[in-house]
Design a protein around this motif. Structure first.
Motif, mmCIF file in Angstrom:
data_model
loop_
_atom_site.group_PDB
_atom_site.id
_atom_site.type_symbol
_atom_site.label_atom_id
_atom_site.label_comp_id
_atom_site.label_asym_id
_atom_site.label_seq_id
_atom_site.Cartn_x
_atom_site.Cartn_y
_atom_site.Cartn_z
ATOM 1 N N ARG A 17 0.825 -1.205 0.000
ATOM 2 C CA ARG A 17 0.000 0.000 0.000
ATOM 3 C C ARG A 17 0.857 1.252 0.000
ATOM 4 O O ARG A 17 0.488 2.281 -0.580
ATOM 5 N N ALA A 18 2.018 1.177 0.644
ATOM 6 C CA ALA A 18 2.937 2.316 0.596
ATOM 7 C C ALA A 18 3.415 2.568 -0.830
ATOM 8 O O ALA A 18 3.543 3.721 -1.272
ATOM 9 N N ALA A 19 3.677 1.499 -1.574
ATOM 10 C CA ALA A 19 4.109 1.635 -2.972
ATOM 11 C C ALA A 19 2.999 2.237 -3.826
ATOM 12 O O ALA A 19 3.256 3.042 -4.730
ATOM 13 N N LEU A 20 1.758 1.878 -3.538
ATOM 14 C CA LEU A 20 0.634 2.434 -4.299
ATOM 15 C C LEU A 20 0.463 3.915 -3.995
ATOM 16 O O LEU A 20 0.166 4.717 -4.894
ATOM 17 N N PHE A 116 -7.492 2.393 -7.931
ATOM 18 C CA PHE A 116 -6.268 1.775 -7.446
ATOM 19 C C PHE A 116 -6.660 0.545 -6.638
ATOM 20 O O PHE A 116 -7.796 0.448 -6.150
ATOM 21 N N PRO A 117 -5.749 -0.410 -6.465
ATOM 22 C CA PRO A 117 -6.120 -1.618 -5.725
ATOM 23 C C PRO A 117 -6.549 -1.367 -4.280
ATOM 24 O O PRO A 117 -7.270 -2.181 -3.711
ATOM 25 N N ASP A 118 -6.114 -0.246 -3.716
ATOM 26 C CA ASP A 118 -6.434 0.010 -2.310
ATOM 27 C C ASP A 118 -7.446 1.126 -2.102
ATOM 28 O O ASP A 118 -7.959 1.303 -0.993
ATOM 29 N N GLN A 119 -7.752 1.904 -3.157
ATOM 30 C CA GLN A 119 -8.723 2.986 -3.023
ATOM 31 C C GLN A 119 -9.075 3.514 -4.406
ATOM 32 O O GLN A 119 -8.480 3.117 -5.407
ATOM 33 N N LYS A 120 -10.059 4.416 -4.451
ATOM 34 C CA LYS A 120 -10.413 5.049 -5.710
ATOM 35 C C LYS A 120 -10.221 6.554 -5.584
ATOM 36 O O LYS A 120 -10.283 7.119 -4.488
ATOM 37 N N VAL A 121 -9.981 7.188 -6.727
ATOM 38 C CA VAL A 121 -9.868 8.644 -6.791
ATOM 39 C C VAL A 121 -11.053 9.100 -7.635
ATOM 40 O O VAL A 121 -11.063 8.925 -8.852
ATOM 41 N N PRO A 122 -12.086 9.684 -7.002
ATOM 42 C CA PRO A 122 -13.361 9.863 -7.691
ATOM 43 C C PRO A 122 -13.394 11.041 -8.658
ATOM 44 O O PRO A 122 -12.630 12.007 -8.552
ATOM 45 N N LEU A 123 -14.322 10.956 -9.612
ATOM 46 C CA LEU A 123 -14.572 12.020 -10.572
ATOM 47 C C LEU A 123 -15.226 13.214 -9.890
ATOM 48 O O LEU A 123 -14.909 14.365 -10.204
ATOM 49 N N HIS A 124 -16.154 12.943 -8.985
ATOM 50 C CA HIS A 124 -16.879 13.993 -8.263
ATOM 51 C C HIS A 124 -16.654 13.842 -6.766
ATOM 52 O O HIS A 124 -16.431 12.721 -6.285
ATOM 53 N N PRO A 125 -16.738 14.922 -6.008
ATOM 54 C CA PRO A 125 -16.606 14.812 -4.550
ATOM 55 C C PRO A 125 -17.599 13.813 -3.966
ATOM 56 O O PRO A 125 -18.713 13.641 -4.482
ATOM 57 N N ALA A 126 -17.194 13.173 -2.899
ATOM 58 C CA ALA A 126 -18.010 12.118 -2.295
ATOM 59 C C ALA A 126 -19.375 12.612 -1.844
ATOM 60 O O ALA A 126 -20.337 11.847 -1.823
ATOM 61 N N VAL A 127 -19.493 13.894 -1.510
ATOM 62 C CA VAL A 127 -20.788 14.419 -1.088
ATOM 63 C C VAL A 127 -21.831 14.256 -2.189
ATOM 64 O O VAL A 127 -23.031 14.128 -1.920
ATOM 65 N N GLY A 396 -5.334 3.857 -17.947
ATOM 66 C CA GLY A 396 -4.538 2.721 -18.397
ATOM 67 C C GLY A 396 -3.167 2.702 -17.764
ATOM 68 O O GLY A 396 -2.655 1.636 -17.390
ATOM 69 N N THR A 397 -2.553 3.877 -17.628
ATOM 70 C CA THR A 397 -1.250 3.962 -16.966
ATOM 71 C C THR A 397 -1.367 3.532 -15.512
ATOM 72 O O THR A 397 -0.529 2.766 -15.006
ATOM 73 N N VAL A 398 -2.407 4.007 -14.838
ATOM 74 C CA VAL A 398 -2.633 3.610 -13.446
ATOM 75 C C VAL A 398 -2.780 2.097 -13.357
ATOM 76 O O VAL A 398 -2.170 1.444 -12.495
ATOM 77 N N GLU A 399 -3.574 1.526 -14.244
ATOM 78 C CA GLU A 399 -3.810 0.086 -14.217
ATOM 79 C C GLU A 399 -2.519 -0.702 -14.426
ATOM 80 O O GLU A 399 -2.206 -1.629 -13.671
ATOM 81 N N ARG A 400 -1.743 -0.323 -15.448
ATOM 82 C CA ARG A 400 -0.505 -1.050 -15.739
ATOM 83 C C ARG A 400 0.498 -0.939 -14.599
ATOM 84 O O ARG A 400 1.121 -1.939 -14.213
ATOM 85 N N CYS A 402 -0.125 -0.310 -11.469
ATOM 86 C CA CYS A 402 -0.635 -1.033 -10.297
ATOM 87 C C CYS A 402 -0.402 -2.539 -10.444
ATOM 88 O O CYS A 402 -0.029 -3.213 -9.487
ATOM 89 N N VAL A 403 -0.656 -3.045 -11.652
ATOM 90 C CA VAL A 403 -0.423 -4.468 -11.884
ATOM 91 C C VAL A 403 1.050 -4.797 -11.660
ATOM 92 O O VAL A 403 1.390 -5.803 -11.024
ATOM 93 N N ASP A 404 1.945 -3.951 -12.173
ATOM 94 C CA ASP A 404 3.378 -4.192 -11.985
ATOM 95 C C ASP A 404 3.741 -4.225 -10.498
ATOM 96 O O ASP A 404 4.499 -5.086 -10.038
ATOM 97 N N ILE A 405 3.204 -3.279 -9.742
ATOM 98 C CA ILE A 405 3.500 -3.207 -8.311
ATOM 99 C C ILE A 405 2.964 -4.433 -7.589
ATOM 100 O O ILE A 405 3.637 -5.049 -6.756
ATOM 101 N N VAL A 406 1.711 -4.805 -7.914
ATOM 102 C CA VAL A 406 1.090 -5.945 -7.243
ATOM 103 C C VAL A 406 1.830 -7.240 -7.563
ATOM 104 O O VAL A 406 2.088 -8.074 -6.678
ATOM 105 N N GLU A 407 2.204 -7.425 -8.831
ATOM 106 C CA GLU A 407 2.914 -8.651 -9.197
ATOM 107 C C GLU A 407 4.294 -8.710 -8.544
ATOM 108 O O GLU A 407 4.738 -9.779 -8.114
#
Length: 477
Positions: A17-20, A116-127, A396-400, A402-407
């Motif tokens: 999670r620190a790496a993410l 991200f595997p540990d959280q999401k960064v939303p398009l709109h504020p959570a409210v 796509g960059t985030v996904e790739r 993250c996959v590299d970090i997780v693997e």
């Protein structure tokens, strides 16, 4: 369309999670919204623009992963003569977002929710995305309400779309729905999800469409290491997805009929991409006779099988040519279809998480009412494809990464170990560099060595795996 789903559990300070967290900082992914954007969201959450049409008497329900709170869609299903009526309510983000405001501008910068595997960064504020705009149970919410009448075979015979107030009565997850349907305890609006879903799946086969049942990977920390587990999708996942596809196809038909819109398009996969998948099938010992089509093969795979799960994940590479296509004034584009859907298709069912859906909804509402789309929609339309492409590229960059970090985290204690694998790709410019697919665990990584045997099995040695610092690297053993 599917994305790679990886979920990580554990305390924030654990190495993975620190790496993410470091990755988010490196990519400049914002962890909070600017104060003025947050303030505007809080004000709009208290005073949305509400429609006059009231559909709160219909007992809608939502189906989402456990713990989800950004609920874009709510459903009510019923019989209509010998066919069916699908009511599909979509969160009405435009009821909260003022065109040209700070909230709108921030959404155009973010474009989509990043996972991200540990959280999401939303398009709109959570409210908004997890509060006032979300179709949470027992809350009255503004929505874009689709009513789709189907015949006995599941074919669309009538479409209506309008703004409405709706009220969900139940928040279900896929396991809940599957359990109720399998046990025969589901009430008719839920039970019909299977009947309608299966009918739509049959039509998908008929038209040559493909749905990928990509499993979710879960990485858990255990005994100072990490373990990989898969959650294969349930049949209910697929049935629910068919409702979204049904609505997206109806939206595309409305927009193409009136001559102005934004479609999600995908050309047919090039031969080279399919050839690469055939090499992956060899690596994973999946029998793919040459006379069997890609679509036919997909339907024989079992996502509970780790080898099949890995192959289904690789099949998502055929979706990488997808884009957004705008057209105006009856000038339809050269390509109007999405190759995987095998029909014209539009993104319109996830506006809390994807910018283009808010605009598609407005275009469909205008088309259904026989009026000109709002000026703010037409003014933004031409720039949307590039904005969405940039957002998709960032995702796509985030996904790739993250996959590299997780693997790397999964294999960090196995440097020096030897695995069975297969080279599934070689660099066009560096024949000593390629991509290897392991048989177990289902990991894909870089391999370097002389005379790499493309499409053939070989024993490989892991020489590097350091999450957060370096990607995994193999050499021939």
């Amino acid at each position: 369309m599917p994305r790679r789903k990886i979920r990580v559990t554990g305390a924030p300070e654990v190495p993975l999670r620190a790496a993410l967290a470091a990755l988010r900082a490196e990519l400049g992914i914002p962890d909070v919204f600017p104060a003025e954007v947050q303030a505007e969201a809080e004000r709009s959450a208290q005073a949305p623009t509400l429609p006059s049409y009231d559909a709160t008497d219909l007992p809608f329900f939502t189906v989402d992963p456990p713990g989800s709170t950004d609920l874009d869609q709510a459903t009510h299903l019923s019989r209509q003569g010998t066919g069916f009526r699908v009511r599909y309510a979509i969160a009405d983000v435009a009821a909260f977002v003022v065109p040209g405001g700070r909230l709108d501008s921030e959404a155009h910068k973010r474009v989509n929710t990043l996972y991200f595997p540990d959280q999401k960064v939303p398009l709109h504020p959570a409210v908004l995305s997890e509060g006032a705009g979300s179709l949470l149970p027992d809350r009255t919410r503004p929505a874009v309400l689709w009513t789709l009448d189907l015949d006995a075979e599941g074919r669309t015979v009538a479409v209506d779309v309008r703004r409405a107030l709706v009220r969900s009565r139940a928040k279900l997850d896929y396991a809940d729905v599957q359990r109720q349907i399998d046990s025969g305890t589901a009430e008719e609006p839920v039970a019909l999800l299977k009947e309608i879903g299966l009918a739509r799946e049959r039509l998908e086969v008929e038209r040559g469409g493909i749905s990928l049942g990509v499993p979710e990977q879960e990485i858990t920390e255990r005994d100072h290491g990490y373990e990989l587990a898969f959650r294969a999708p349930l049949p209910a996942d697929g049935w629910n997805a068919q409702l979204s596809l049904l609505t997206g196809m109806a939206a595309a038909d409305l927009m193409t009929a009136t001559g102005t819109g934004i479609l999600r398009t995908l050309p047919a996969a090039p031969d080279g991409a399919v050839a690469r998948l055939r090499r992956t099938a060899v690596a994973l010992r999946i029998d793919w006779p040459h006379h069997v089509s890609y679509a036919a093969l997909i339907r024989t795979l079992d996502p509970h099988d780790p080898r099949h799960a890995a192959f289904l994940q690789e099949c998502t590479t055929l979706l990488r040519g997808a884009g957004y296509t705008v057209f105006r004034d009856g000038n339809l584009p050269a390509i109007t279809t999405h190759a995987a859907v095998a029909a014209p298709y539009a993104h319109c069912t996830a506006p809390l998480r994807r910018l283009a859906d808010r605009y598609a909804a407005e275009l469909c509402l205008a088309a259904a009412a026989g009026r000109t789309p709002p000026d703010w929609v037409l003014a933004a339309l031409d720039a949307l494809p590039q904005q969405m492409a940039d957002g998709t590229r960032r995702a796509g960059t985030v996904e790739r990464e993250c996959v590299d970090i997780v693997e790397a985290a999964l294999l960090k204690d196995r440097v020096g170990d030897v695995f069975d694998g297969c080279v599934v790709d070689l660099s066009d410019h560096e024949p000593t560099v390629g991509t290897v697919q392991l048989e177990s665990p289902a990991v894909i990584g870089r391999i370097e060595g002389e005379h790499l045997p493309l499409g053939e099995r070989l024993r490989v040695r892991l020489v590097r795996a350091d999450p957060g610092r370096a990607k995994i690297l193999f050499t021939p053993a």
